[in-house]
Write an enzyme that holds these catalytic residues in place. Structure first.
Site, PDB file in Angstrom:
ATOM      1  N   ARG A 129      37.743  39.612  47.832  1.00 36.58           N
ATOM      2  CA  ARG A 129      37.553  40.971  47.995  1.00 36.58           C
ATOM      3  C   ARG A 129      36.477  41.577  47.322  1.00 36.58           C
ATOM      4  NH1 ARG A 129      42.256  39.321  49.453  1.00 36.58           N
ATOM      5  NH2 ARG A 129      42.046  38.439  47.345  1.00 36.58           N
ATOM      6  N   THR A 130      36.386  41.472  45.973  1.00 32.95           N
ATOM      7  CA  THR A 130      35.519  42.055  45.131  1.00 32.95           C
ATOM      8  C   THR A 130      34.080  41.627  45.360  1.00 32.95           C
ATOM      9  OG1 THR A 130      37.074  42.469  43.407  1.00 32.95           O
ATOM     10  CG2 THR A 130      34.955  42.730  42.618  1.00 32.95           C
ATOM     11  N   LYS A 154      24.738  24.447  31.835  1.00 39.01           N
ATOM     12  CA  LYS A 154      23.988  23.853  30.815  1.00 39.01           C
ATOM     13  C   LYS A 154      24.139  24.470  29.427  1.00 39.01           C
ATOM     14  CE  LYS A 154      20.441  22.927  34.378  1.00 39.01           C
ATOM     15  NZ  LYS A 154      19.241  23.433  34.952  1.00 39.01           N
ATOM     16  N   ARG A 204      31.425  39.315  37.304  1.00 40.86           N
ATOM     17  CA  ARG A 204      32.734  38.974  37.143  1.00 40.86           C
ATOM     18  C   ARG A 204      32.855  37.666  35.919  1.00 40.86           C
ATOM     19  NH1 ARG A 204      37.759  38.236  41.090  1.00 40.86           N
ATOM     20  NH2 ARG A 204      37.542  40.536  41.014  1.00 40.86           N
ATOM     21  N   HIS A 216      38.967  46.041  34.936  1.00 42.40           N
ATOM     22  CA  HIS A 216      38.733  46.126  36.469  1.00 42.40           C
ATOM     23  C   HIS A 216      38.583  47.382  36.914  1.00 42.40           C
ATOM     24  CE1 HIS A 216      37.657  44.032  40.094  1.00 42.40           C
ATOM     25  NE2 HIS A 216      38.863  43.422  40.333  1.00 42.40           N
TER      26      HIS A 216
HETATM   27  C1  NCD Z   1      42.400  41.108  40.767  1.00 44.44           C
HETATM   28  C2  NCD Z   1      41.355  40.515  39.863  1.00 44.44           C
HETATM   29  O1  NCD Z   1      40.665  39.632  39.992  1.00 44.44           O
HETATM   30  O2  NCD Z   1      41.716  40.951  38.744  1.00 44.44           O
HETATM   31  N1  NCD Z   1      41.942  40.691  42.159  1.00 44.44           N
HETATM   32  C3  NCD Z   1      41.002  41.618  42.950  1.00 44.44           C
HETATM   33  O3  NCD Z   1      39.883  41.784  42.531  1.00 44.44           O
HETATM   34  N2  NCD Z   1      41.248  42.358  44.139  1.00 44.44           N
HETATM   35  C4  NCD Z   1      43.788  40.727  41.105  1.00 44.44           C
HETATM   36  C5  NCD Z   1      44.107  39.429  40.774  1.00 44.44           C
HETATM   37  O4  NCD Z   1      43.408  38.477  40.664  1.00 44.44           O
HETATM   38  O5  NCD Z   1      45.593  39.012  40.499  1.00 44.44           O
END
Ligand code: NCD
Length: 326
Positions: free
Chosen positions: A57-58, A87, A115, A143
């Site tokens: 999703r993100t 590397k 991320r 997040h």
């Molecule tokens: C979350 C994350 O990556 O922290 N997912 C997301 O971004 N929708 C929640 C999760 O991984 O549980």
């Protein structure tokens, strides 16, 4: 106008900036609903989505948001494996190169969506970057864009972000979403938070002392069934198997699983209150925090919530780019 250059942690999302971003997100949402697919806010901009950890999703909603705003996206399928990190390159070097710190006009990207599995990674990146960094999840600590899209969801469902009760249920220790969400909501009056977690996976002491210092009302409980009747929102998260090293903690969750999942019974006992159930997803297929038999019922909102990632991330990108220009 308030500035938003890097977006690293939820504490940056003050009520005034949240209002501005959510108003903008709502306007993007309405335009998308009306069939508009071309916006010019990011025309000529290149966005790099740099994901060292898995995501559905993100990443996709950020990339979709960028395309809709007229940007070009460069990315790698899995930065941990396919970028020079494999590397041995440091995050700092990677960020310096992509953001063109040596020669700005030769940079590879104008905004970086990052991320990373380590706590504080986005902060480290921001310290050396020549372009805005947006934190799309760092370790188990932050997040912020998920917290913002959740706030958008709550406002849609309740019509407000103040004076309501939210219960957070599941592995609250390793959930960066819950951490960011609690920081964001702590800035609103009358938000009562209830934390329901198995032993060993409770919210972190730092968050607890932050909430106490701010005089925020919160409670801890051990069973969703005890708290759901009073909750306007019940926010469920999965047990973070990818972060838990001590298997005993996972077993503690699994032993009492029924205390942390939304079953038909939980749905029924919350009928009178009209509790809405949210989840950032993914739902763990084995644990089923939101049981399959109820996932399509009207008060389970996780799919709508995931969709809101598009307009909310459009608003974030537009704001960051606007700040960058002034
Ligand atoms: C979350 C994350 O990556 O922290 N997912 C997301 O971004 N929708 C929640 C999760 O991984 O549980």
């Amino acid at each position: 106008m308030e500035r938003l250059y890097h977006l690293i942690k939820a504490e940056q999302l003050t009520p005034s900036i949240v209002t501005e971003l959510l108003t903008e997100a709502e306007s993007f949402n309405q335009s998308l609903k009306a069939g508009v697919r071309h916006f010019e806010n990011l025309k000529g901009v290149t966005l790099c989505s740099l994901f060292y950890e898995e995501s559905t999703r993100t990443r996709f909603s950020f990339e979709r948001a960028a395309f809709l705003l007229g940007a070009t996206v460069i990315s790698t399928e899995n930065a941990a494996q396919f970028s020079s990190a494999a590397k041995g390159e440091s995050l700092e070097h990677t960020i310096k190169v992509i953001s063109g710190v040596a020669q700005g006009h030769l940079r590879y990207a104008d905004i970086i969506i990052l991320r990373h599995p380590e706590n504080g990674a986005a902060d480290r990146a921001a310290r050396v970057s020549g372009v805005p960094i947006i934190n799309a999840g760092s370790g188990s600590d932050e997040h912020p864009t998920q917290a913002l899209l959740d706030a958008y969801t709550f406002e849609k469902l309740l019509g407000r972000l103040d004076h309501f009760t939210i219960s957070f249920v599941g592995d609250l220790k390793f959930s960066r979403v819950v951490n960011s969400e609690a920081f964001l909501l702590s800035q609103y009056p009358g938000v009562k938070m209830v934390f329901v977690a198995p032993e060993g996976l409770e919210i972190r002491p730092e968050l607890k002392s932050y909430l106490s210092q701010k005089g925020i009302e919160f409670e801890e409980a051990s069973d969703i069934k005890e708290v759901v009747r009073e909750s306007d929102i019940c926010y469920v998260v999965r047990v973070q198997k990818n972060r838990i090293k001590d298997k005993a903690l996972l077993l503690a969750y699994q032993r009492n699983r029924d205390n942390f999942v939304v079953t038909e019974e939980v749905y029924k006992i919350s009928e009178q209150k009209g509790t809405f159930f949210c989840h950032p997803m993914p739902v763990d297929g084995e644990e089923q925090e939101i049981r399959q038999e109820i996932e399509n019922l009207p008060r389970v909102k996780m799919l709508e919530q995931a969709g809101y990632g598009v307009p909310v991330r459009m608003a974030i990108l537009a704001k960051v780019w606007q700040t960058q220009k002034i």
